[in-house]
Structure formats: C-alpha cells, structure tokens
Design a protein around this motif. Structure first.
Motif, PDB file in Angstrom:
ATOM      1  N   TYR A   1      10.587 -24.656   1.327  1.00 10.59           N
ATOM      2  CA  TYR A   1      11.090 -23.443   0.687  1.00 10.59           C
ATOM      3  C   TYR A   1      10.505 -23.270  -0.707  1.00 10.59           C
ATOM      4  O   TYR A   1      10.279 -22.145  -1.163  1.00 10.59           O
ATOM      5  N   THR A   2      10.250 -24.370  -1.382  1.00  9.01           N
ATOM      6  CA  THR A   2       9.627 -24.276  -2.706  1.00  9.01           C
ATOM      7  C   THR A   2       8.242 -23.660  -2.610  1.00  9.01           C
ATOM      8  O   THR A   2       7.874 -22.773  -3.388  1.00  9.01           O
ATOM      9  N   LEU A   3       7.457 -24.134  -1.638  1.00 10.90           N
ATOM     10  CA  LEU A   3       6.121 -23.571  -1.483  1.00 10.90           C
ATOM     11  C   LEU A   3       6.194 -22.109  -1.041  1.00 10.90           C
ATOM     12  O   LEU A   3       5.441 -21.267  -1.539  1.00 10.90           O
ATOM     13  N   CYS A   4       7.108 -21.777  -0.122  1.00 10.97           N
ATOM     14  CA  CYS A   4       7.250 -20.386   0.326  1.00 10.97           C
ATOM     15  C   CYS A   4       7.600 -19.475  -0.844  1.00 10.97           C
ATOM     16  O   CYS A   4       7.034 -18.378  -0.981  1.00 10.97           O
ATOM     17  N   TYR A   5       8.506 -19.927  -1.683  1.00  7.70           N
ATOM     18  CA  TYR A   5       8.958 -19.109  -2.808  1.00  7.70           C
ATOM     19  C   TYR A   5       7.815 -18.850  -3.783  1.00  7.70           C
ATOM     20  O   TYR A   5       7.701 -17.774  -4.355  1.00  7.70           O
ATOM     21  N   ASN A   6       6.959 -19.852  -3.967  1.00  8.11           N
ATOM     22  CA  ASN A   6       5.833 -19.705  -4.892  1.00  8.11           C
ATOM     23  C   ASN A   6       4.612 -19.072  -4.226  1.00  8.11           C
ATOM     24  O   ASN A   6       3.654 -18.715  -4.926  1.00  8.11           O
ATOM     25  N   ASN A   7       4.644 -18.948  -2.914  1.00 10.52           N
ATOM     26  CA  ASN A   7       3.508 -18.388  -2.189  1.00 10.52           C
ATOM     27  C   ASN A   7       3.808 -16.996  -1.648  1.00 10.52           C
ATOM     28  O   ASN A   7       3.175 -16.545  -0.695  1.00 10.52           O
ATOM     29  N   PHE A   8       4.765 -16.317  -2.272  1.00 11.70           N
ATOM     30  CA  PHE A   8       5.179 -15.038  -1.734  1.00 11.70           C
ATOM     31  C   PHE A   8       4.454 -13.863  -2.372  1.00 11.70           C
ATOM     32  O   PHE A   8       4.820 -12.712  -2.162  1.00 11.70           O
ATOM     33  N   LEU A   9       3.395 -14.104  -3.128  1.00  7.21           N
ATOM     34  CA  LEU A   9       2.667 -12.993  -3.739  1.00  7.21           C
ATOM     35  C   LEU A   9       2.015 -12.108  -2.678  1.00  7.21           C
ATOM     36  O   LEU A   9       2.187 -10.879  -2.692  1.00  7.21           O
ATOM     37  N   ILE A  10       1.257 -12.716  -1.771  1.00  3.65           N
ATOM     38  CA  ILE A  10       0.559 -11.917  -0.750  1.00  3.65           C
ATOM     39  C   ILE A  10       1.541 -11.269   0.220  1.00  3.65           C
ATOM     40  O   ILE A  10       1.511 -10.043   0.408  1.00  3.65           O
ATOM     41  N   PRO A  11       2.462 -12.044   0.844  1.00  2.00           N
ATOM     42  CA  PRO A  11       3.437 -11.377   1.722  1.00  2.00           C
ATOM     43  C   PRO A  11       4.317 -10.385   0.966  1.00  2.00           C
ATOM     44  O   PRO A  11       4.655  -9.327   1.509  1.00  2.00           O
ATOM     45  N   GLY A  12       4.662 -10.725  -0.270  1.00  2.00           N
ATOM     46  CA  GLY A  12       5.529  -9.840  -1.045  1.00  2.00           C
ATOM     47  C   GLY A  12       4.866  -8.507  -1.343  1.00  2.00           C
ATOM     48  O   GLY A  12       5.480  -7.442  -1.195  1.00  2.00           O
ATOM     49  N   LEU A  13       3.603  -8.539  -1.764  1.00  2.00           N
ATOM     50  CA  LEU A  13       2.891  -7.297  -2.040  1.00  2.00           C
ATOM     51  C   LEU A  13       2.732  -6.473  -0.763  1.00  2.00           C
ATOM     52  O   LEU A  13       2.870  -5.242  -0.781  1.00  2.00           O
ATOM     53  N   PHE A  14       2.431  -7.159   0.346  1.00  2.00           N
ATOM     54  CA  PHE A  14       2.296  -6.425   1.598  1.00  2.00           C
ATOM     55  C   PHE A  14       3.627  -5.790   1.999  1.00  2.00           C
ATOM     56  O   PHE A  14       3.668  -4.624   2.428  1.00  2.00           O
ATOM     57  N   LEU A  15       4.718  -6.549   1.879  1.00  2.00           N
ATOM     58  CA  LEU A  15       6.019  -6.008   2.264  1.00  2.00           C
ATOM     59  C   LEU A  15       6.413  -4.828   1.381  1.00  2.00           C
ATOM     60  O   LEU A  15       6.994  -3.841   1.868  1.00  2.00           O
ATOM     61  N   MET A  16       6.104  -4.916   0.087  1.00  2.00           N
ATOM     62  CA  MET A  16       6.398  -3.789  -0.810  1.00  2.00           C
ATOM     63  C   MET A  16       5.644  -2.539  -0.356  1.00  2.00           C
ATOM     64  O   MET A  16       6.198  -1.441  -0.282  1.00  2.00           O
ATOM     65  N   PHE A  17       4.356  -2.719  -0.038  1.00  2.00           N
ATOM     66  CA  PHE A  17       3.557  -1.578   0.422  1.00  2.00           C
ATOM     67  C   PHE A  17       4.084  -1.045   1.762  1.00  2.00           C
ATOM     68  O   PHE A  17       4.284   0.164   1.936  1.00  2.00           O
ATOM     69  N   TYR A  18       4.317  -1.956   2.694  1.00  2.00           N
ATOM     70  CA  TYR A  18       4.735  -1.558   4.034  1.00  2.00           C
ATOM     71  C   TYR A  18       6.109  -0.890   4.031  1.00  2.00           C
ATOM     72  O   TYR A  18       6.308   0.176   4.643  1.00  2.00           O
ATOM     73  N   LEU A  19       7.057  -1.482   3.317  1.00  2.00           N
ATOM     74  CA  LEU A  19       8.395  -0.897   3.246  1.00  2.00           C
ATOM     75  C   LEU A  19       8.371   0.465   2.563  1.00  2.00           C
ATOM     76  O   LEU A  19       9.084   1.392   2.960  1.00  2.00           O
ATOM     77  N   GLY A  20       7.539   0.580   1.521  1.00  2.00           N
ATOM     78  CA  GLY A  20       7.422   1.866   0.837  1.00  2.00           C
ATOM     79  C   GLY A  20       6.852   2.931   1.754  1.00  2.00           C
ATOM     80  O   GLY A  20       7.376   4.056   1.825  1.00  2.00           O
TER      81      GLY A  20
END
Length: 761
Positions: free
Chosen positions: A106-125
């Motif tokens: 979970y530590t690595l996932c939390y720190n590695n969420f830049l790429i999925p996070g940016l994609f999810l922001m774009f996709y959800l928007g």
C-alpha cells in the motif's frame, strides 16, 4: 532562486518522482499501455470508430446502465491493480526501505499513484462531462453512472489488494504453485532473486522521503538497511502472488469465452479490452523480472511464437460461410467463371427475372387497380457500420409512412454495402412477414431499436479470446464449422434481429419470384480478383455476363454469381446472417470469409468497390430498361447515404505548414472517395440517355461530413448518436426529399386489399 532549486531537488528525490523516473528508464512498455488506454478513452486512437465510447457509454444486456458502467469500472480497477503489483515486484527491491513500513504494498501504491491518478482525473472528468451533456445537466442518472464507475474501480482494486496481501491459504497455495512450477530451475531462480536483492542493497540511496496516508512526509534513514534475507523472501512471496493473479485472469477470460452464448457473460467491449490489457501487463512484468535487460526482446519473441502457433491446426480457425458445403470445392478458373456466365444462363435468368417483374406488376394491379402503373423504386444504401444500418432503416420507415405504405409495394431492388444492407434487408424481412399475414406495424419504434443494439461487445471479446484459447466447433444444419469470430457476430445479429433466426438465402427465392418482396443483391468484394460476388436468392447471372463492346473488344465480366459458381455447395442454405456479414467484412473487425473453391476465394466488404450500390443498380436497370419503360410509370432511384455529399476544396500541404509526405493517406484518400461519388453521379446522369421513361433520383443523407460530433463508424451506438441520427431526418435536404416523395404519391389509389399469402411457385 536557491529555494526553488532546493525544492526541485527535494521533490526529485521523493519516492513518487523516483518511481516515475524508474518507469521512464526501464518500463517503457508498461507506460505504453497507459498511453494506448489514454488514446482510446480520449478518442485520439480510433476516434472515428467510436473507441472512446467503449469507456464513456458501454452497453450491457442491451442497455447502457449502472451495471454496464460498473463492469467497465471493475475492469479498470483490475488494470490498475495489475499495474501496481507488476511495478511492486519489479521495483520494490530497489526501494528496500518500504519493507520496514506497516503495509509495503500500500505504501508503494500510494506513492505510485501519479500516473493512474492523472488518468483517472482525465477519464472521470471526460466521463462526467459526457453524461452531463447527454442528460442536459447533472441529473440523478449522471450521479448513478459516475457512482457505478467509481464503485467498480474502488471495489475491485481494494478487494484484490486486501485479499492478495492477506496471509491466507490461497496466497500460500499461490506461493507453492510458483515454487512447484519453478522447481526444475530452482537454483537459477534463486540466483535471480539473490541478484536483484543484492542489486537493491548496492544501489546508492536516491530517495530522501516518501508519503504515508494521508499526507505524512516520512524521511528515509540512509543508514537503515533491510536484511538481504527479508528482501529475497518478499520477492519470492510477491512473485507467487503475481503468478496466481495471472492464472486467475486467464481463467476469467477463458470462462467468459466459453460462456459467450449466455447474455450475462457478454461483458462490455471496454471491459474486455481492459482485462486483456491487464493480462498483457502482468506477462510483461513477469518477463521483465526474470529476463532483465532482454525482457522486451523476450516479449517480442513470445508474441512471434504465439502468432506462429496460431497458424497450427489446433489453434488456427477457418473463417467460413455458414450453411454451405465445404466437403468439396468449386474450380476457381477462368474457364469455370466463363461457364457460370454463359449465354444459356444469361437467357434463362433474364426470362426468370422478366417473369418475376410480371408477377410483381400483376400483384400490384390486383391491389391498386388493373390500369395502375407502378413506379419501380430501386433503393441503394451505403456502408457505415451500425450508424448506417440504423439510419437506413429509419429512412425506409419514414418513406413508408409518408406514402401510406405504397413505396414499399413498389420497391423492386435493394443493394448497397455493409451496414446499409442490414437496414434494407431487415425492412424487407418485416415487409415479407406483413404480406404473409403477420400483424406488425413497419413504423413501430421497436424495430429501429432492435437494429441499433450493440454488435461490438461479443465480437470484440471473441477476437481476443481466440488468441488465448483453442478453437471449438459448431454444427449448422448438417455441416460442422469452426466457432470463430464470424459465428459470434452472426449469433449476435440473430439475437438483436430474431426475425433472421435460421433464415437462409433460399428462403427468399419464392417471395421474390412472386413479386411480394424486392430483390436483394449483396455484392461482397472478391479479394482474389477485385471483382464483385453477386449474392442473391434470385438468379442474376446477367450482372456477371461479359459485354461485347465492339467487334474487336470484349469486356470482361465485373463479377461472379454466387449461386451459379457454388451450385454444388448448397448455396441456398447460406445463412442470411452470414451473407450480410460477408457484405460487411471490414478488415480487423470481422474476419475475411473463405469460400470453398480451389484456390480459395476470399471476400470482404462490398464498399471496397462500390460503397453505394450504384453500379449494381444501374446494371440491373439497363438490363431490363425496355420492360420498365413499357410497364411502369417511371423509375425512382433512392440513395440512402451515411454521409452528406460534399466537394470541399482542401488546403494544400504547403498551406498546412509542411511538405505533404503523408498526403496520399489524407487528401489523396478523400479525393479517391469523392471521385467515386462523381463517377456514380455520371452513371446516374447518363441514365437519361438510354432510359426513355421518367427518372427521378432522391437522396437521404446523414450529415456526417458537416456534423460537429458525427456518429462513429462502429458496431456500437450511444444514445446521443442515436438521437442525432434520428434528428438528421429534419435537415433541409432530407425534408425536401421527403416532400418530393410525398408529392409523387399524392394521386389517389383504391384501398389496399387484404395481405397476399405465399403460394407454391
């Protein structure tokens, strides 16, 4: 300035940024999968083919609903989890301080969420904006769609992570499974794990801090090192988890593939793509882990081996025409082609067609009066996937409605390409049922809704599972065929349009001969020669007959008649669904059909030669021009197009700011398309010279070329696309065509009699 530099340097040495740097350096293939997904969801890849709508408005069980969105969200959650565990296995040993945290994964996932996070922001928007636009505001339906997407993403990701990283029996079984599969190379595998662990310990510390939930900044102690034994243990354990996840994903895809006939298992095409992408990502990660620098090369070799293995008999599928006999072949030779278009066949088929026209005229006069002369309506429709099928059917409904049903009584020919022929053939099938006494209203919205239902989910998933699973076989009548992508398409077509169930080409021969329904001529393109294959229930060898242009020049025939050429292969048993698919086989979407001849005849989309059916229509009219001149009130050619006729003057390559290296693929392609339009116009205009009767040409156009957001060329339509297609009938051009049609049929006729029933020929 120094503060900015210090901040930048501090940010660079953070775990989130270092993980991005590692991916850019060593995991470009994994990042490319994100780029593919971004391109599809944004419309940059496959925009004209509706790629983005697979993720914006998926369809499940015949409707776009909370559950269709939830399934796509769940598949996206699985893809994100596959990405996280793949990166964890391949990079966690480099950042060994993570092992000291309470939950390393979970530590690595939390720190590695830049790429999925940016994609999810774009996709959800994009997803939210799209549904707000469709529903004209943020309604409860929009809230339900967004909630379904988020719930699907979150539930699958969290449940997967919680389950796989709990100390449970399945995980211990997964570790034992991995250990058992690798037992023959245990020493080599242990050396790989030890090598990676030592590499992680030797790597100079480049990470100064990382983030713990929610926003706690934790500094890394350079003097604190994990033990080599702990790193090796973690690598072994988590590699076993990745292996079992791969197995489960493969099993899930296999089960869905085996149960494709059951509607609940026909998941949205976007979800299918994400599942396959997840499996591919985990395979890449595993190969990269074990083969290090040669990982990309190894993936390429594996892909090549799979491609070669698929050509073996166990995996290779034959894309055949369902219903006809493949136990023996027809000789595909110039002599046999000439024989099938002989003068005797030509004369025989002309006589039969003239008898058919007389039957139609007699039937018409029984209904409208013995002195009534019908207008012969010849209908052509362009290709264009489901949008063309839906548009064509709606145009026919409108035409039938404004003329009180008379125009459908006067239709003599239907021809065209791809989706347009789905609309024409479905309307004819319903008309035949109505004439047989079945009570139905041709203008009923339920029929238009049937033809607009999704055709993509099943074929999309089938094409992927064909790569992974050995083929199965299926019986159609007394023959056995491979159960391949074409079969899945045919079954989905029958599911959407149940009137075509078990309908064969020969079933239309008698009603066509009696003049009850118009003749349908399908014209798939023969790849071997660039000719047309004339597929019709009625004999049409006169279309394939070579013409003597002059005393010394004899033109070659432009096509081959299907029923004559394959007379010994039971051509009348060809499933109508397969015949329509043969006429709509667009490359990469539907498989090219191989027919039983030697050499094998391969056929694809009719639009490769004539996307509007104009050539076939003109040849048919020219062949029987004398009969139509004498026995009809004139000819009405109705052209139903899935684009509006435009002749734009495009900017040159210099004006676009660069040399046009790819000009033939852009403007050159459009020029060729427009030249076909001009050639068809010339044939229609020249028709006035040899037909000495009244001629009218009406066109109905879906304004794709001038629309801001035209419906995509796909076998899937969204609600908004359907609404726009229906609204297109209100354009000035289409209203003028409807008004002209209405005016042509204003003359009074006697009341319509009771429907005529089929009788033996």
């Amino acid at each position: 300035m120094k503060k900015v530099q210090a901040f930048t340097l501090d940010l660079y040495h953070s775990l989130p940024v270092q993980l991005i740097a590692r991916q850019l350096k060593s995991h470009k293939l994994l990042l490319s999968l994100w780029l593919v997904l971004l391109g599809l969801s944004s419309g940059l890849i496959g925009g004209g083919f509706g790629g983005s709508f697979l993720f914006l408005e998926p369809e499940y069980l015949g409707e776009e609903s909370f559950w269709s969105v939830f399934i796509v969200g769940s598949a996206l959650g699985a893809f994100i989890f596959a990405y996280m565990i793949t990166l964890y296995i391949n990079e966690s040993y480099r950042f060994h301080f993570i092992a000291d945290t309470v939950s390393p994964f979970y530590t690595l996932c939390y720190n590695n969420f830049l790429i999925p996070g940016l994609f999810l922001m774009f996709y959800l928007g994009k997803f939210t904006a799209y549904h707000i636009g469709v529903n004209e505001g943020f309604t409860w339906e929009v809230f339900a769609r967004v909630s379904g997407l988020l719930l699907g993403i979150g539930s699958v990701f969290l449940l997967s992570a919680t389950y796989f990283f709990a100390n449970r029996g399945l995980i211990r079984w997964g570790t034992r499974l991995e250990r058992g599969l690798a037992s023959s190379n245990a020493l080599q595998n242990r050396q790989v794990l030890l090598g990676k662990a030592r590499e992680g310990l030797r790597t100079p510390q480049e990470t100064d801090w990382y983030i713990l939930f929610p926003f706690q900044k934790v500094h890394v102690d350079p003097a604190d090192h994990s033990k080599l034994r702990d790193i090796v243990k973690g690598l072994k354990q988590h590699h076993g988890k990745l292996l079992i996840l791969q197995v489960l994903t493969f099993v899930l895809i296999a089960v869905l593939g085996l149960l494709e006939d059951r509607r609940p298992f026909q998941i949205p095409a976007g979800a299918s793509f994400l599942l396959i992408l997840s499996l591919f990502m985990m395979i890449i990660g595993a190969v990269d882990f074990w083969f290090r620098r040669s990982g990309i090369l190894t993936v390429a070799v594996i892909a090549g081996l799979i491609a070669a293995y698929n050509q073996l008999g166990f995996f290779h599928e034959e894309h055949r025409a369902f219903g006809i006999d493949y136990s023996h072949t027809a000789p595909y030779t110039p002599a046999y082609i000439e024989e099938t278009a002989s003068r005797a066949h030509y004369d025989s088929d002309r006589e039969e067609t003239l008898a058919m026209l007389e039957n139609w005229k007699k039937r018409y006069q029984e209904r409208y009066g013995k002195h009534a002369k019908p207008t012969a309506v010849l209908v052509t429709a362009s290709g264009g996937g489901l949008r063309s099928a839906y548009w064509t059917f709606n145009v026919l409904q409108q035409m039938d409605s404004v003329t009180g049903g008379r125009v459908s009584d006067e239709m003599r020919l239907m021809t065209g390409a791809s989706g347009g022929m789905f609309g024409l053939s479905y309307f004819r099938e319903l008309k035949m049922r109505q004439e047989q006494g079945q009570e139905l209203d041709l203008s009923d919205d339920c029929f238009a809704e049937n033809i607009s239902q999704d055709m993509l989910n099943r074929i999309f998933f089938k094409k992927f599972t064909d790569i992974l699973l050995p083929h199965r076989q299926v019986s159609v009548g007394s023959f056995t065929y491979d159960r391949e992508a074409g079969y899945s398409f045919d079954r989905q077509l029958v599911a959407n349009l149940p009137e075509f169930r078990d309908r064969r080409l020969g079933d239309y021969q008698t009603p066509e001969y009696q003049g009850i329904i118009p003749t349908v001529i399908l014209t798939p393109t023969i790849l071997n020669q660039g000719r047309q294959l004339y597929v019709s229930a009625s004999p049409v060898s006169f279309l394939a007959r070579p013409n003597q242009v002059s005393e010394h020049y004899f033109a070659k025939g432009c096509g081959i008649e299907f029923r004559r050429f394959y007379k010994d292969q039971q051509p009348d048993s060809l499933l109508m669904s397969t015949a329509l698919r043969m006429n709509a086989t667009f490359p990469f979407i539907l498989p090219v059909v191989r027919l039983p001849s030697k050499p094998v005849m391969e056929v694809m989309d009719a639009g490769a030669i004539d996307n509007y059916g104009t050539q076939t229509c003109i040849r048919y009219l020219f062949e029987f021009r004398e009969w139509f001149e004498e026995n009809t009130a004139g000819i009405l050619v109705v052209q139903i197009r899935d684009n509006d006729r435009q002749d734009p003057i495009r900017a040159s390559s210099d004006e676009k700011g660069g040399y046009g290296i790819f000009q033939p693929l852009g403007g050159g392609y459009y020029s060729m398309t427009e030249s076909r339009d001009m050639s068809n116009d010339y044939m229609l205009a020249f028709m006035q010279e040899w037909f000495h009767g009244k001629v009218e040409v009406l066109t109905f156009e879906y304004p794709r070329e001038t629309s801001d957001q035209p419906a995509s060329l796909s076998w899937h339509l969204t609600r908004r696309e359907k609404q726009k297609i229906l609204a297109s009938m209100g354009t000035a051009h289409n209203q003028n065509s409807l008004a002209a049609l209405r005016q042509m049929y204003e003359a009074p006729y006697p009341a319509i009699k009771a429907p005529l029933h089929l009788s033996s020929r």
